[in-house]
Design a protein around this motif. Sequence first.
Motif, PDB file in Angstrom:
ATOM      1  N   ASN A 146      -1.284  10.908  -1.556  1.00  0.00           N
ATOM      2  CA  ASN A 146      -0.691   9.913  -0.674  1.00  0.00           C
ATOM      3  C   ASN A 146      -0.584   8.566  -1.394  1.00  0.00           C
ATOM      4  O   ASN A 146      -1.149   8.375  -2.478  1.00  0.00           O
ATOM      5  N   ARG A 147       0.101   7.649  -0.779  1.00  0.00           N
ATOM      6  CA  ARG A 147       0.452   6.395  -1.437  1.00  0.00           C
ATOM      7  C   ARG A 147      -0.747   5.492  -1.663  1.00  0.00           C
ATOM      8  O   ARG A 147      -0.772   4.699  -2.608  1.00  0.00           O
ATOM      9  N   LYS A 148      -1.747   5.568  -0.821  1.00  0.00           N
ATOM     10  CA  LYS A 148      -2.878   4.645  -0.961  1.00  0.00           C
ATOM     11  C   LYS A 148      -3.614   4.868  -2.282  1.00  0.00           C
ATOM     12  O   LYS A 148      -4.122   3.917  -2.891  1.00  0.00           O
ATOM     13  N   HIS A 149      -3.668   6.135  -2.753  1.00  0.00           N
ATOM     14  CA  HIS A 149      -4.301   6.393  -4.032  1.00  0.00           C
ATOM     15  C   HIS A 149      -3.469   5.818  -5.181  1.00  0.00           C
ATOM     16  O   HIS A 149      -4.022   5.303  -6.162  1.00  0.00           O
ATOM     17  N   LYS A 150      -2.164   5.918  -5.045  1.00  0.00           N
ATOM     18  CA  LYS A 150      -1.280   5.346  -6.059  1.00  0.00           C
ATOM     19  C   LYS A 150      -1.459   3.827  -6.115  1.00  0.00           C
ATOM     20  O   LYS A 150      -1.615   3.253  -7.203  1.00  0.00           O
ATOM     21  N   ILE A 151      -1.448   3.178  -4.970  1.00  0.00           N
ATOM     22  CA  ILE A 151      -1.588   1.720  -4.917  1.00  0.00           C
ATOM     23  C   ILE A 151      -2.933   1.295  -5.479  1.00  0.00           C
ATOM     24  O   ILE A 151      -3.038   0.304  -6.217  1.00  0.00           O
ATOM     25  N   ALA A 152      -3.980   2.066  -5.155  1.00  0.00           N
ATOM     26  CA  ALA A 152      -5.314   1.737  -5.652  1.00  0.00           C
ATOM     27  C   ALA A 152      -5.365   1.776  -7.174  1.00  0.00           C
ATOM     28  O   ALA A 152      -6.021   0.942  -7.809  1.00  0.00           O
ATOM     29  N   LEU A 153      -4.643   2.739  -7.777  1.00  0.00           N
ATOM     30  CA  LEU A 153      -4.615   2.821  -9.241  1.00  0.00           C
ATOM     31  C   LEU A 153      -3.819   1.663  -9.835  1.00  0.00           C
ATOM     32  O   LEU A 153      -4.263   1.024 -10.797  1.00  0.00           O
ATOM     33  N   LEU A 154      -2.660   1.379  -9.277  1.00  0.00           N
ATOM     34  CA  LEU A 154      -1.815   0.312  -9.820  1.00  0.00           C
ATOM     35  C   LEU A 154      -2.496  -1.052  -9.743  1.00  0.00           C
ATOM     36  O   LEU A 154      -2.278  -1.906 -10.612  1.00  0.00           O
ATOM     37  N   LYS A 155      -3.316  -1.268  -8.735  1.00  0.00           N
ATOM     38  CA  LYS A 155      -4.015  -2.559  -8.596  1.00  0.00           C
ATOM     39  C   LYS A 155      -4.989  -2.803  -9.746  1.00  0.00           C
ATOM     40  O   LYS A 155      -5.391  -3.939  -9.986  1.00  0.00           O
ATOM     41  N   GLN A 156      -5.359  -1.724 -10.454  1.00  0.00           N
ATOM     42  CA  GLN A 156      -6.294  -1.867 -11.567  1.00  0.00           C
ATOM     43  C   GLN A 156      -5.583  -2.021 -12.904  1.00  0.00           C
ATOM     44  O   GLN A 156      -6.208  -2.015 -13.961  1.00  0.00           O
ATOM     45  N   GLY A 157      -4.267  -2.160 -12.849  1.00  0.00           N
ATOM     46  CA  GLY A 157      -3.476  -2.224 -14.068  1.00  0.00           C
ATOM     47  C   GLY A 157      -3.848  -3.363 -14.998  1.00  0.00           C
ATOM     48  O   GLY A 157      -3.670  -3.263 -16.215  1.00  0.00           O
TER      49      GLY A 157
END
Length: 228
Positions: A146-157
Amino acid sequence: MAPKADYSELKKSIDTLIEEVATIKEQQKTIMSLVVQLDQMRADNLEKDKKIAILENRVADIEQYTRINDVIITGLSIKPRSYARAVAPANGGEPAELDVISMERQVAVFMQSKDIQLDCNSIEACHLLPRRGTNDKPSVVLRFVNRKHKIALLKQGRKLKGTNVYMNDHLTKRNADIARKARQMRREKKILQTWTANCKVFIKLNGTPENAKVLLIRNIEDLNEYDV
């Protein structure tokens, strides 16, 4: 008798002129009718172009939506598939399955080394994209449940700063071209800033913080107004 002959010739000339005028009027009517038809055809074509543009945007949105849960990672060194097979357990699953699992592990190990949290259980799929050039490192696509896991990863970029590894939304070619041009315009200081969010490209125009507008860019032509 001469005046009568002159009158007859004059009458013939007038009749000829009347006929020519009538012919010209008919031709004018025909031309005006064709002009009206041409204007209508142009209007119809313009309306069709608008409908085509709407449909193209819908198709582009659908194509982009299929990637909404994806993260594309570029610059990461991935061992080839032969390596994945070599390190896979002898009694494991099919080779292709082992390749994917190994790729996920390689990504996870790298992320952990940069103190980036990545839950492999949230990954639905992991695969490589074709290389653009022979010297380019392959890009890895992670598709999350789901999208929340994607967003959580991108925030750590930001933790990847200085590594030459980047994480971004998995954009379609159309949106990737828009983002690329927007970044070029930012470097040329034609716009203040650009970024992507949920696979959409945004720009911030030059101006004071209070007056600088933020715009969603759907077509690369929309950037031409500011590419001056």
